[in-house]
Design a protein around this motif. Structure first.
Motif, PDB file in Angstrom:
ATOM      1  N   ARG A  96      -3.827  -0.597  10.690  1.00 15.62           N
ATOM      2  CA  ARG A  96      -3.000  -1.070   9.562  1.00 15.62           C
ATOM      3  C   ARG A  96      -3.773  -0.942   8.249  1.00 15.62           C
ATOM      4  O   ARG A  96      -3.243  -0.506   7.230  1.00 15.62           O
ATOM      5  N   ARG A  97      -5.056  -1.309   8.279  1.00 18.80           N
ATOM      6  CA  ARG A  97      -5.892  -1.216   7.076  1.00 18.80           C
ATOM      7  C   ARG A  97      -6.059   0.242   6.649  1.00 18.80           C
ATOM      8  O   ARG A  97      -5.975   0.568   5.468  1.00 18.80           O
ATOM      9  N   ALA A  98      -6.276   1.148   7.616  1.00 15.92           N
ATOM     10  CA  ALA A  98      -6.428   2.572   7.284  1.00 15.92           C
ATOM     11  C   ALA A  98      -5.146   3.125   6.684  1.00 15.92           C
ATOM     12  O   ALA A  98      -5.189   3.902   5.722  1.00 15.92           O
ATOM     13  N   SER A  99      -3.996   2.717   7.202  1.00 16.06           N
ATOM     14  CA  SER A  99      -2.717   3.170   6.635  1.00 16.06           C
ATOM     15  C   SER A  99      -2.532   2.653   5.221  1.00 16.06           C
ATOM     16  O   SER A  99      -2.064   3.383   4.332  1.00 16.06           O
ATOM     17  N   LEU A 101      -4.943   1.827   3.063  1.00 16.90           N
ATOM     18  CA  LEU A 101      -5.869   2.536   2.189  1.00 16.90           C
ATOM     19  C   LEU A 101      -5.380   3.957   1.907  1.00 16.90           C
ATOM     20  O   LEU A 101      -5.484   4.445   0.784  1.00 16.90           O
ATOM     21  N   ARG A 102      -4.839   4.620   2.917  1.00 15.95           N
ATOM     22  CA  ARG A 102      -4.322   5.979   2.735  1.00 15.95           C
ATOM     23  C   ARG A 102      -3.129   5.970   1.774  1.00 15.95           C
ATOM     24  O   ARG A 102      -3.029   6.836   0.905  1.00 15.95           O
ATOM     25  N   ALA A 103      -2.236   4.993   1.919  1.00 16.40           N
ATOM     26  CA  ALA A 103      -1.081   4.891   1.027  1.00 16.40           C
ATOM     27  C   ALA A 103      -1.525   4.620  -0.406  1.00 16.40           C
ATOM     28  O   ALA A 103      -0.992   5.205  -1.364  1.00 16.40           O
ATOM     29  N   ARG A 105      -4.433   5.449  -1.757  1.00 20.20           N
ATOM     30  CA  ARG A 105      -5.060   6.672  -2.239  1.00 20.20           C
ATOM     31  C   ARG A 105      -4.008   7.703  -2.669  1.00 20.20           C
ATOM     32  O   ARG A 105      -4.120   8.351  -3.703  1.00 20.20           O
ATOM     33  N   ASP A 106      -2.954   7.831  -1.855  1.00 18.69           N
ATOM     34  CA  ASP A 106      -1.887   8.785  -2.164  1.00 18.69           C
ATOM     35  C   ASP A 106      -1.135   8.393  -3.430  1.00 18.69           C
ATOM     36  O   ASP A 106      -0.728   9.263  -4.203  1.00 18.69           O
ATOM     37  N   GLN A 107      -0.973   7.109  -3.654  1.00 27.37           N
ATOM     38  CA  GLN A 107      -0.277   6.659  -4.873  1.00 27.37           C
ATOM     39  C   GLN A 107      -1.134   6.890  -6.111  1.00 27.37           C
ATOM     40  O   GLN A 107      -0.627   7.190  -7.194  1.00 27.37           O
TER      41      GLN A 107
END
Length: 109
Positions: A96-99, A101-103, A105-107
């Motif tokens: 959940r934390r990796a998702s 952080l990825r979201a 970063r993408d924003q």
């Protein structure tokens, strides 16, 4: 001491013959031809029942992979929670934390 027939174990002669033919020829196909039986008849019904889960899994694996690898059927199955892993249904905190952080970063990009 004399050995009486009642002292000997009961042996299924058909199974013994099948075993010997397979052992002699190292092949179910050749043993079936020699005994004038089909290959499926060479296998004991108990062995066939015991192996059924393995055989069924192998037989069904191809259509299941074909079904789940296509986008629309795969999404339909996922919505109904069929063939989902526990991590897909309830992801661990690290995923959940990796998702998140990825979201983030993408924003930012």
């Amino acid at each position: 001491m004399a050995i009486h027939l009642t002292m000997l174990p009961k042996v299924n002669l058909k199974l013994l013959q099948t075993f010997l033919l397979v052992a002699e020829h190292s092949s179910f196909r050749v043993a079936a031809e020699k005994s004038f039986r089909s290959q499926s008849a060479m296998v004991s019904p108990v062995l066939a029942a015991w192996m059924a889960p393995v055989i069924l899994g192998l037989v069904l694996s191809i259509p299941i992979v074909a079904l789940t690898s296509a986008r629309a059927p795969g999404q339909w199955l996922r919505r109904r929670r069929i063939f989902c892993t526990p991590e897909e249904l309830d992801p661990p905190e690290v995923l959940r934390r990796a998702s998140a952080l990825r979201a983030a970063r993408d924003q930012a990009a």
